[in-house]
Design an enzyme around this catalytic site. Structure first.
Site, short mmCIF file in Angstrom:
data_model
loop_
_atom_site.label_atom_id
_atom_site.label_comp_id
_atom_site.label_asym_id
_atom_site.label_seq_id
_atom_site.Cartn_x
_atom_site.Cartn_y
_atom_site.Cartn_z
CG ASN A 137 -1.72 1.01 1.36
OD1 ASN A 137 -2.06 1.80 0.81
ND2 ASN A 137 -2.63 0.48 1.58
CG ASP A 138 1.72 2.84 3.09
OD1 ASP A 138 0.64 3.80 3.50
OD2 ASP A 138 1.77 3.06 4.92
#
Lengths: 464, 104
Positions: free
Chosen positions: A390-391
């Site tokens: 995600n990040d």
């Protein structure tokens, strides 16, 4: 006779020191890494046995040999068993646990030595106290890190924590000074000091986020190295001194490298500013809609692509889906699709952890692209499959100055023609930041557990 | 205070200071060329190396009087956990690296 044995011992320690340096050097290249580890292990074994049989203090050789051998054998049996049976995904907590054992060892040495030392030998007491304090903090800190990684403890932040930590450290240092300067060892004071150090280790690690644990473990690793070096000073023992200092300095650099990969400073990690900033972030809500894709559509998209790039992340590690991921790769290659993996430096649970996991699943080395290589290839990639990351793919790191992850290097997957994101739900990543990527027109979401989704994808692709 | 410096000289010789400083630079030098894919095995390998502390535990247990039960127990535990650190550390590192080698 005495001097001859001492010379042989010194030579053994010299060989051991060289083996650590050589070992670490070889560990830094993929081709020689395994040999390097074995060389360091042989050097260590040499140093240990040379100590048992050749060491003497004021003419007295090492006594209690039976106890020593029993402890060595039990430690070896448990150590080998634990190291052999641990799951590859559980590696970070295993390293943390072993590190804690080293810290505990240093602390226990200090407890015995302090009673065997004359109160006039102030510098000896200084080395003992330093080893005691650092070892104990490393031990309790590592145990908390281990507990957090295995999900036994959660993050706890309370107000004024930083001040409490500084205050506690001051008390620890003052008390250590008092212990060194006092004419006799006061047991009450010694145990108070130990207790305070345990408390400090706990408070030091408890507020740090779970995903930052690798940085903390690496830091505690170098702490234990310094504790070993203190013992090296104490006994004027070169093997311990060189090994300890080497790990202390290398561990510190490794910690800094890890922080750099996340574009954060060490203080930032330790104070946990990540969390504090999160909620204040100005979210630019463009009111976009996410788009879901069905399994069979995703399978078709990938089967008819020329090049597919897989971006593995934490979610893949949690779902233990590395083997299924390799199956997907094989199924796609049978269809003539070129498959590559894009590895972000901090993907997984530790830097380099993802490479270990994929290596375990037999994924070829040459298919793993590091971030810079991968970023050059995204524009010619048809489908990017993001598995539980995600990040590390959040474009906010590039274009939202207010975002807490702004400036972190990311995988620029938005340059690819199509992006499929597999996540368990829409929840935010570790940093608690919304990901604009999910709202981009070329992105489609494929919800579900990484392993199940991959299994279904493989059978769909094979059926196509 | 004079005592302090006399014993300081005894404990920390010039050679020791040389060794410490050179080792610090060596550690930095060795690590800074490591590709990120090897960070985890490297951390694990370094973790095993600081297990050299077990030598200190052996020295301590080796000089404890054989009727001093608490000290024997503490020393025994120290050698045991130190061995765990060394052996576990090297075996775990080897297991990680074994996987890297397999498919060459």
């Amino acid at each position: 006779m005495e001097t001859v044995t001492q010379d042989i011992l010194a030579a053994a320690y010299l060989i051991a020191s060289v083996s650590y340096i050589l070992g670490l050097k070889m560990l830094s290249k993929p081709d020689t890494a395994r040999k390097g580890n074995i060389i360091a292990a042989i050097g260590m074994a040499l140093a240990i046995f040379a100590t048992i049989f050749l060491y003497s203090e004021n003419g007295n050789p090492v006594g209690n040999k039976i106890y020593i051998f029993v402890a060595l054998i039990i430690g070896t049996l448990i150590g080998v068993r634990a190291a052999r049976t641990v799951q590859m995904t559980q590696m970070p907590e295993m390293v943390s646990l072993f590190n804690g054992m080293g810290g505990l060892c240093a602390a226990l040495i200090g407890i015995i030595e302090i009673y065997h030392t004359q109160s006039t030998e102030k510098t000896k007491l200084l080395a003992i106290c330093a080893g005691l304090v650092i070892g104990t903090i490393s031990f309790s800190g590592s145990m908390i890190a281990w507990g957090k990684l295995t999900g036994r403890f959660s993050d706890k932040i309370f107000p004024m924590q930083q001040f409490l930590n500084i205050g506690l450290m001051t008390i620890i240092l003052v008390m250590a000074g008092a212990i060194i300067l006092s004419p006799v060892v006061n047991p009450v004071m010694l145990y108070m000091e130990l207790l305070l150090c345990v408390g400090y280790g706990i408070l030091f690690v408890l507020p740090i986020g779970g995903a930052d644990m690798p940085v903390v473990i690496s830091l505690l690793n170098s702490f234990t190295g310094v504790a070993a070096a203190c013992a090296g000073f104490l006994y004027n023992n070169m093997a311990m001194l060189t090994g300890g200092i080497l790990v202390g300095s290398a561990g510190t650099i490794l910690t800094i490298l890890m922080c750099k990969a996340m574009n954060r400073s060490l203080t930032n990690v330790l104070i946990g500013a990540f969390k504090a900033q999160g909620p204040k972030e100005a979210e630019t809500d463009n009111g976009g809609q996410i788009k879901e894709v069905s399994l069979s559509d995703a399978a078709v998209m990938m089967s008819y692509a020329k090049k597919v790039m897989i971006v593995p992340g934490y979610g893949l590690a949690v779902a233990q889906a590395q083997h299924t991921c390799h199956e997907l790769e094989k199924a796609l290659e049978e269809k003539g699709v070129e498959v590559r993996y894009a590895i972000h430096p901090v993907a997984g649970r530790m830097p380099g952890h993802m490479n270990v996991l994929l290596a375990e699943a037999d994924v070829s080395y040459s298919k793993l692209l590091e971030m810079d290589e991968a970023n050059l290839e995204f524009s010619t990639t048809d489908v990017v499959m993001i598995l539980g990351a995600n990040d590390v793919v959040n474009p906010a790191a590039k274009n939202n100055k207010l975002s807490p992850i702004y400036g972190m290097p990311i995988l620029e997957v938005d340059h690819a023609h199509a992006v499929i994101v597999n996540k368990r739900s829409m929840s935010a990543g570790y940093a608690g930041i919304k990901n604009e990527l999910f709202y981009e027109p070329q992105t489609s979401m494929l919800f579900g557990d990484a392993k199940k989704v991959l299994q279904q994808l493989v059978s769909e692709i094979k059926a196509n | 205070m004079e005592n302090f410096f006399v014993s300081l000289e005894h404990l920390i010789s010039v050679q020791t200071v040389y060794i410490v400083i050179l080792m610090v630079f060596l550690g930095i030098e060795v690590i800074s060329h490591v590709p990120s894919i090897l960070h985890t095995p490297l951390m694990s390998g370094a973790n095993a190396i600081h297990g050299v502390i077990v030598i200190g535990a052996i020295i301590v247990l080796g000089k404890v009087e054989s009727n001093n039960i608490p000290a024997l127990a503490i020393g025994f535990t120290a050698v045991l956990v130190g061995t765990l650190n060394v052996v576990g550390g090297f075996v775990v590192t080897d297991r990680m690296l074994e996987m890297f080698k397999k498919k060459k």
